[in-house]
Design a protein around this motif. Structure first.
Motif, PDB file in Angstrom:
ATOM      1  N   LYS A  19       0.832  -1.206   0.000  1.00  0.00           N
ATOM      2  CA  LYS A  19       0.000   0.000   0.000  1.00  0.00           C
ATOM      3  C   LYS A  19       0.872   1.264   0.000  1.00  0.00           C
ATOM      4  O   LYS A  19       0.434   2.316  -0.428  1.00  0.00           O
ATOM      5  N   ILE A  20       2.108   1.121   0.508  1.00  0.00           N
ATOM      6  CA  ILE A  20       3.002   2.269   0.653  1.00  0.00           C
ATOM      7  C   ILE A  20       4.067   2.314  -0.444  1.00  0.00           C
ATOM      8  O   ILE A  20       4.394   3.381  -0.962  1.00  0.00           O
ATOM      9  N   PHE A  21       4.631   1.142  -0.795  1.00  0.00           N
ATOM     10  CA  PHE A  21       5.786   1.080  -1.690  1.00  0.00           C
ATOM     11  C   PHE A  21       5.467   0.332  -2.985  1.00  0.00           C
ATOM     12  O   PHE A  21       4.495  -0.425  -3.046  1.00  0.00           O
ATOM     13  N   SER A  22       6.338   0.505  -3.974  1.00  0.00           N
ATOM     14  CA  SER A  22       6.213  -0.244  -5.224  1.00  0.00           C
ATOM     15  C   SER A  22       6.607  -1.701  -4.988  1.00  0.00           C
ATOM     16  O   SER A  22       7.239  -2.027  -3.975  1.00  0.00           O
ATOM     17  N   ASP A  23       6.269  -2.574  -5.935  1.00  0.00           N
ATOM     18  CA  ASP A  23       6.610  -3.995  -5.794  1.00  0.00           C
ATOM     19  C   ASP A  23       8.115  -4.216  -5.692  1.00  0.00           C
ATOM     20  O   ASP A  23       8.569  -5.026  -4.898  1.00  0.00           O
ATOM     21  N   LYS A  24       8.889  -3.489  -6.484  1.00  0.00           N
ATOM     22  CA  LYS A  24      10.348  -3.652  -6.430  1.00  0.00           C
ATOM     23  C   LYS A  24      10.897  -3.171  -5.083  1.00  0.00           C
ATOM     24  O   LYS A  24      11.807  -3.784  -4.531  1.00  0.00           O
ATOM     25  N   ALA A  25      10.330  -2.094  -4.557  1.00  0.00           N
ATOM     26  CA  ALA A  25      10.768  -1.601  -3.247  1.00  0.00           C
ATOM     27  C   ALA A  25      10.413  -2.611  -2.160  1.00  0.00           C
ATOM     28  O   ALA A  25      11.210  -2.850  -1.249  1.00  0.00           O
ATOM     29  N   VAL A  26       9.239  -3.226  -2.256  1.00  0.00           N
ATOM     30  CA  VAL A  26       8.823  -4.233  -1.279  1.00  0.00           C
ATOM     31  C   VAL A  26       9.773  -5.429  -1.323  1.00  0.00           C
ATOM     32  O   VAL A  26      10.189  -5.952  -0.287  1.00  0.00           O
ATOM     33  N   LEU A  27      10.137  -5.859  -2.524  1.00  0.00           N
ATOM     34  CA  LEU A  27      11.083  -6.969  -2.670  1.00  0.00           C
ATOM     35  C   LEU A  27      12.442  -6.599  -2.068  1.00  0.00           C
ATOM     36  O   LEU A  27      13.061  -7.410  -1.382  1.00  0.00           O
ATOM     37  N   THR A  28      12.870  -5.377  -2.286  1.00  0.00           N
ATOM     38  CA  THR A  28      14.140  -4.902  -1.725  1.00  0.00           C
ATOM     39  C   THR A  28      14.064  -4.846  -0.191  1.00  0.00           C
ATOM     40  O   THR A  28      14.994  -5.284   0.497  1.00  0.00           O
ATOM     41  N   ILE A  29      12.967  -4.328   0.346  1.00  0.00           N
ATOM     42  CA  ILE A  29      12.783  -4.275   1.798  1.00  0.00           C
ATOM     43  C   ILE A  29      12.812  -5.681   2.381  1.00  0.00           C
ATOM     44  O   ILE A  29      13.443  -5.930   3.417  1.00  0.00           O
ATOM     45  N   ALA A  30      12.149  -6.621   1.715  1.00  0.00           N
ATOM     46  CA  ALA A  30      12.118  -8.012   2.199  1.00  0.00           C
ATOM     47  C   ALA A  30      13.523  -8.617   2.182  1.00  0.00           C
ATOM     48  O   ALA A  30      13.905  -9.337   3.115  1.00  0.00           O
ATOM     49  N   PHE A  31      14.315  -8.323   1.146  1.00  0.00           N
ATOM     50  CA  PHE A  31      15.679  -8.849   1.065  1.00  0.00           C
ATOM     51  C   PHE A  31      16.556  -8.242   2.163  1.00  0.00           C
ATOM     52  O   PHE A  31      17.334  -8.960   2.817  1.00  0.00           O
ATOM     53  N   VAL A  32      16.429  -6.949   2.399  1.00  0.00           N
ATOM     54  CA  VAL A  32      17.209  -6.296   3.457  1.00  0.00           C
ATOM     55  C   VAL A  32      16.807  -6.853   4.826  1.00  0.00           C
ATOM     56  O   VAL A  32      17.673  -7.123   5.671  1.00  0.00           O
ATOM     57  N   ALA A  33      15.512  -7.056   5.041  1.00  0.00           N
ATOM     58  CA  ALA A  33      15.048  -7.641   6.309  1.00  0.00           C
ATOM     59  C   ALA A  33      15.608  -9.048   6.484  1.00  0.00           C
ATOM     60  O   ALA A  33      16.006  -9.430   7.587  1.00  0.00           O
ATOM     61  N   PHE A  34      15.656  -9.810   5.393  1.00  0.00           N
ATOM     62  CA  PHE A  34      16.233 -11.157   5.417  1.00  0.00           C
ATOM     63  C   PHE A  34      17.700 -11.100   5.843  1.00  0.00           C
ATOM     64  O   PHE A  34      18.129 -11.835   6.739  1.00  0.00           O
ATOM     65  N   LEU A  35      18.473 -10.207   5.210  1.00  0.00           N
ATOM     66  CA  LEU A  35      19.901 -10.088   5.544  1.00  0.00           C
ATOM     67  C   LEU A  35      20.108  -9.654   6.992  1.00  0.00           C
ATOM     68  O   LEU A  35      20.896 -10.259   7.721  1.00  0.00           O
ATOM     69  N   ILE A  36      19.406  -8.615   7.393  1.00  0.00           N
ATOM     70  CA  ILE A  36      19.577  -8.110   8.760  1.00  0.00           C
ATOM     71  C   ILE A  36      19.191  -9.183   9.777  1.00  0.00           C
ATOM     72  O   ILE A  36      19.923  -9.440  10.737  1.00  0.00           O
ATOM     73  N   SER A  37      18.054  -9.803   9.551  1.00  0.00           N
ATOM     74  CA  SER A  37      17.576 -10.807  10.510  1.00  0.00           C
ATOM     75  C   SER A  37      18.531 -11.990  10.626  1.00  0.00           C
ATOM     76  O   SER A  37      18.780 -12.483  11.721  1.00  0.00           O
ATOM     77  N   ASN A  38      19.065 -12.441   9.494  1.00  0.00           N
ATOM     78  CA  ASN A  38      19.938 -13.610   9.516  1.00  0.00           C
ATOM     79  C   ASN A  38      21.362 -13.293   9.945  1.00  0.00           C
ATOM     80  O   ASN A  38      22.066 -14.180  10.445  1.00  0.00           O
ATOM     81  N   LEU A  39      21.794 -12.074   9.739  1.00  0.00           N
ATOM     82  CA  LEU A  39      23.170 -11.708  10.115  1.00  0.00           C
ATOM     83  C   LEU A  39      23.221 -10.954  11.446  1.00  0.00           C
ATOM     84  O   LEU A  39      24.292 -10.539  11.892  1.00  0.00           O
ATOM     85  N   PHE A  40      22.077 -10.793  12.091  1.00  0.00           N
ATOM     86  CA  PHE A  40      21.976 -10.116  13.380  1.00  0.00           C
ATOM     87  C   PHE A  40      22.951 -10.657  14.424  1.00  0.00           C
ATOM     88  O   PHE A  40      23.561  -9.878  15.157  1.00  0.00           O
ATOM     89  N   PRO A  41      23.149 -11.982  14.515  1.00  0.00           N
ATOM     90  CA  PRO A  41      24.075 -12.512  15.543  1.00  0.00           C
ATOM     91  C   PRO A  41      25.502 -11.973  15.427  1.00  0.00           C
ATOM     92  O   PRO A  41      26.233 -11.967  16.419  1.00  0.00           O
TER      93      PRO A  41
END
Length: 176
Positions: A19-41
């Motif tokens: 509702k807020i971002f474009s599809d490509k931005a959403v995909l990018t946000i999801a990828f960044v969240a994936f990286l941050i969440s998995n590399l958090f340790p």
């Protein structure tokens, strides 16, 4: 069945993000969240309070940001895209599978969070490639497919582990 809860909540998060971002931005946000969440340790030694924060978060949050959001965003993104070439559709799955296997074999002795994150990302890529290959596949509707669909729905939506997880999540959020 952590993945059912993760899927439901990831779809809700994606709905709001779209509702807020474009599809490509959403995909990018999801990828960044994936990286941050998995590399958090990796940040724990530098910022010790992060480990306490990560342990205090409900596991469903780490599943959403570490797994579900990227998977559902990839599915969302690909559901609207059409690859014209059948050659690409057919060759992408075996290529990503070979890359995944080779990476896993050569990195087996060096297991750590970064290697596991890369491996998991390759699993997602392989899954996306299989999805692309299979999504346009049309099978004749038969009694066995109808039966399998019904049983798979029963397993997903009536399994006590899934129901108890949903109730636990509601309890954690509401305090009831």
């Amino acid at each position: 069945l952590w993945y059912v809860n993760t899927l439901m909540l990831s779809v809700a998060v994606l709905f709001l993000l779209r509702k807020i971002f474009s599809d490509k931005a959403v995909l990018t946000i999801a990828f960044v969240a994936f990286l941050i969440s998995n590399l958090f340790p990796y940040l724990y030694p530098a910022v010790p309070s992060l480990e306490a924060f990560a342990q205090a978060c409900p596991p469903v949050l780490s599943y959403i940001f570490g797994k579900g959001l990227l998977c559902t965003a990839a599915g969302m993104f690909l559901s609207d895209k059409d690859l014209k070439s059948d050659q690409i559709k057919i060759s992408l799955a075996p290529i990503t599978l070979v890359v995944l296997i080779l990476f896993s074999v050569f990195s087996y002795e060096y297991r750590n969070t970064a290697i596991d994150t890369i491996r998991y990302f390759l699993v997602i890529l392989c899954s996306v490639a299989v999805f692309i290959m299979c999504r346009d596949l049309r099978l004749k509707d038969s009694k066995i497919y109808k039966t399998l669909r019904n049983y798979s729905s029963l397993i997903y939506f009536t399994h006590m582990l899934m129901i108890s997880e949903v109730l636990k999540f509601i309890s954690d959020v509401t305090g009831v």
